[in-house]
Enzyme design. Structure first.
Site, PDB file in Angstrom:
ATOM      1  N   ASN A   1      -5.341   8.587   0.793  1.00  0.00           N
ATOM      2  CA  ASN A   1      -5.846   7.948   2.019  1.00  0.00           C
ATOM      3  C   ASN A   1      -6.554   8.930   2.944  1.00  0.00           C
ATOM      4  O   ASN A   1      -7.697   8.719   3.298  1.00  0.00           O
ATOM      5  CB  ASN A   1      -4.685   7.328   2.806  1.00  0.00           C
ATOM      6  CG  ASN A   1      -4.519   5.847   2.542  1.00  0.00           C
ATOM      7  OD1 ASN A   1      -5.363   5.232   1.891  1.00  0.00           O
ATOM      8  ND2 ASN A   1      -3.443   5.272   3.041  1.00  0.00           N
TER       9      ASN A   1
ATOM     10  N   ASP B   1       0.826  -1.212   0.000  1.00  0.00           N
ATOM     11  CA  ASP B   1       0.000   0.000   0.000  1.00  0.00           C
ATOM     12  C   ASP B   1       0.863   1.265   0.000  1.00  0.00           C
ATOM     13  O   ASP B   1       0.513   2.274  -0.608  1.00  0.00           O
ATOM     14  CB  ASP B   1      -0.924   0.005   1.224  1.00  0.00           C
ATOM     15  CG  ASP B   1      -1.877  -1.186   1.210  1.00  0.00           C
ATOM     16  OD1 ASP B   1      -2.329  -1.557   0.107  1.00  0.00           O
ATOM     17  OD2 ASP B   1      -2.136  -1.746   2.280  1.00  0.00           O
ATOM     18  N   GLY B   2       2.000   1.207   0.698  1.00  0.00           N
ATOM     19  CA  GLY B   2       2.902   2.364   0.744  1.00  0.00           C
ATOM     20  C   GLY B   2       3.497   2.663  -0.627  1.00  0.00           C
ATOM     21  O   GLY B   2       3.701   3.830  -0.989  1.00  0.00           O
TER      22      GLY B   2
HETATM   23  P1  NAD Z   1       2.781   2.092   5.487  1.00  0.00           P
HETATM   24  O1  NAD Z   1       2.810   2.202   4.021  1.00  0.00           O
HETATM   25  O2  NAD Z   1       3.671   1.148   6.184  1.00  0.00           O
HETATM   26  O3  NAD Z   1       1.283   1.855   5.940  1.00  0.00           O
HETATM   27  C1  NAD Z   1       0.956   1.581   7.269  1.00  0.00           C
HETATM   28  C2  NAD Z   1      -0.092   0.486   7.272  1.00  0.00           C
HETATM   29  O4  NAD Z   1      -1.322   1.009   6.737  1.00  0.00           O
HETATM   30  C3  NAD Z   1       0.292  -0.706   6.394  1.00  0.00           C
HETATM   31  O5  NAD Z   1      -0.061  -1.870   7.088  1.00  0.00           O
HETATM   32  C4  NAD Z   1      -0.559  -0.515   5.141  1.00  0.00           C
HETATM   33  O6  NAD Z   1      -0.845  -1.738   4.496  1.00  0.00           O
HETATM   34  C5  NAD Z   1      -1.796   0.102   5.735  1.00  0.00           C
HETATM   35  N1  NAD Z   1      -2.572   0.892   4.770  1.00  0.00           N
HETATM   36  C6  NAD Z   1      -2.168   1.985   4.090  1.00  0.00           C
HETATM   37  N2  NAD Z   1      -3.165   2.427   3.309  1.00  0.00           N
HETATM   38  C7  NAD Z   1      -4.225   1.585   3.516  1.00  0.00           C
HETATM   39  C8  NAD Z   1      -5.553   1.529   3.037  1.00  0.00           C
HETATM   40  N3  NAD Z   1      -6.026   2.458   2.185  1.00  0.00           N
HETATM   41  N4  NAD Z   1      -6.366   0.546   3.482  1.00  0.00           N
HETATM   42  C9  NAD Z   1      -5.917  -0.373   4.362  1.00  0.00           C
HETATM   43  N5  NAD Z   1      -4.677  -0.359   4.884  1.00  0.00           N
HETATM   44  C10 NAD Z   1      -3.845   0.605   4.461  1.00  0.00           C
HETATM   45  O7  NAD Z   1       3.052   3.501   6.193  1.00  0.00           O
HETATM   46  P2  NAD Z   1       3.304   4.872   5.553  1.00  0.00           P
HETATM   47  O8  NAD Z   1       4.318   4.781   4.485  1.00  0.00           O
HETATM   48  O9  NAD Z   1       3.489   5.838   6.642  1.00  0.00           O
HETATM   49  O10 NAD Z   1       1.882   5.103   4.808  1.00  0.00           O
HETATM   50  C11 NAD Z   1       1.022   6.060   5.195  1.00  0.00           C
HETATM   51  C12 NAD Z   1      -0.346   5.494   5.402  1.00  0.00           C
HETATM   52  O11 NAD Z   1      -0.320   4.506   6.403  1.00  0.00           O
HETATM   53  C13 NAD Z   1      -1.223   6.600   5.879  1.00  0.00           C
HETATM   54  O12 NAD Z   1      -1.933   7.168   4.826  1.00  0.00           O
HETATM   55  C14 NAD Z   1      -2.083   5.972   6.944  1.00  0.00           C
HETATM   56  O13 NAD Z   1      -3.418   5.773   6.514  1.00  0.00           O
HETATM   57  C15 NAD Z   1      -1.454   4.638   7.237  1.00  0.00           C
HETATM   58  N6  NAD Z   1      -1.071   4.627   8.627  1.00  0.00           N
HETATM   59  C16 NAD Z   1      -1.904   4.055   9.500  1.00  0.00           C
HETATM   60  C17 NAD Z   1      -1.609   4.097  10.843  1.00  0.00           C
HETATM   61  C18 NAD Z   1      -2.573   3.485  11.783  1.00  0.00           C
HETATM   62  O14 NAD Z   1      -3.518   2.840  11.313  1.00  0.00           O
HETATM   63  N7  NAD Z   1      -2.393   3.660  13.084  1.00  0.00           N
HETATM   64  C19 NAD Z   1      -0.449   4.704  11.315  1.00  0.00           C
HETATM   65  C20 NAD Z   1       0.397   5.272  10.378  1.00  0.00           C
HETATM   66  C21 NAD Z   1       0.069   5.233   9.035  1.00  0.00           C
END
Ligand code: NAD
Length: 259
Positions: A120, A46-47
């Protein structure tokens, strides 16, 4: 869709798979076109999609995305690394195109405004001090929020950060905006809605504060500091992000696989 590029997460497995896909597709008379691709094949998770989305924002109208998953979790990808041969067979078929909303955010200080896009979510988050801010829906005052911040997402981002803070998971096909609180303070002197607010997609959410000192604006994996900003406007943009589905996967199967 004959013109394509590949993007990978940067690890050895994703790089190797990308090379194999490129070579196999060129043999099938597809063309690598870095400037004017019709299809972006992202290999990673997803990232990787979020990075590709931001890199190719300017040509979103002309491209579609398809993902192959090499990481630990993938929500957006249609194929795993083990299914790469199936992907190479399916790529000759006409894909079903699924469009996703893209959010637009403007940050204002007294002199200028800055403009960003997100797939997102857009978050205003302050982990250093209590963030007070007034929320307006279009031009109507809604509430004064106090706490860590708010997260604004549409359907696609509903399963990401939004879900972790108690927001609703939204089924594909629904266009909307969702505002979800991040650690809202609720007591007898301070109270905001305290529940996710789902609205029609035409509403603009405006956040105003005398001070966003130490707060961040996070948009997908990117962020900026908000210290000199006093007003933030978030809305649905005219842009759309397109997934190309070369095989059918139900949303329920995706949800079951991930959660
Ligand atoms: P990343 O790419 O490692 O993503 C973090 C997690 O969020 C991964 O497990 C990924 O598979 C999941 N994810 C991302 N977009 C998703 C979606 N649309 N539906 C379901 N799962 C999804 O981390 P990064 O590079 O910082 O990416 C940023 C995104 O990660 C942000 O847009 C945010 O939504 C998500 N994120 C989530 C959390 C949380 O849920 N607590 C914390 C930080 C970031």
């Amino acid at each position: 869709m004959k013109r394509f590029i590949t993007i990978n997460r940067g690890d050895e497995e994703s790089k190797r798979l990308c090379k194999y896909i490129r070579e196999s597709m060129v043999k099938k008379n597809f063309t690598i076109d870095e400037k004017n691709p019709e299809l972006i094949i992202y290999v990673g998770g997803d990232g990787t999609l979020l990075k590709a989305f931001h890199e190719y924002l300017d040509i979103l109208d002309n491209v579609s995305f398809v993902g192959i998953h090499t990481g630990t979790l993938g929500f957006s990808t249609d194929y795993t690394a083990q299914e790469v041969e199936e992907f190479l067979e399916n790529i000759d078929n006409e894909p079903v195109i699924e469009e996703k909303q893209v959010l637009e955010v403007e940050c204002y200080n007294t002199h200028t405004s800055k403009h960003y896009y997100a797939l997102n979510e857009v978050r205003v988050e302050n982990i250093v001090k209590t963030q007070a801010m007034d929320l307006y829906l279009d031009s109507t005052y809604f509430e004064t929020f106090r706490g860590n911040g708010v997260c604004i997402s549409a359907q696609y981002g509903s399963t990401a950060y939004n879900r972790s803070i108690g927001g609703a998971v939204i089924y594909p096909g629904l266009e909307l905006l969702q505002v979800t609180e991040i650690s809202g303070i609720h007591h007898r002197h301070s109270r905001s809605l305290g529940a996710p607010l789902i609205m029609n997609p035409n509403i603009q959410v405006t956040l105003k504060s005398d001070s966003f000192d130490h707060a961040l604006l996070c948009y997908d994996h990117l962020h900026i500091h908000l210290d000199d900003i006093h007003e933030i406007r978030v809305r649905n943009s005219d842009k759309r992000m397109k997934f190309a589905h070369f095989k059918e996967i139900s949303h329920i199967d995706r949800l079951n696989a991930l959660f």
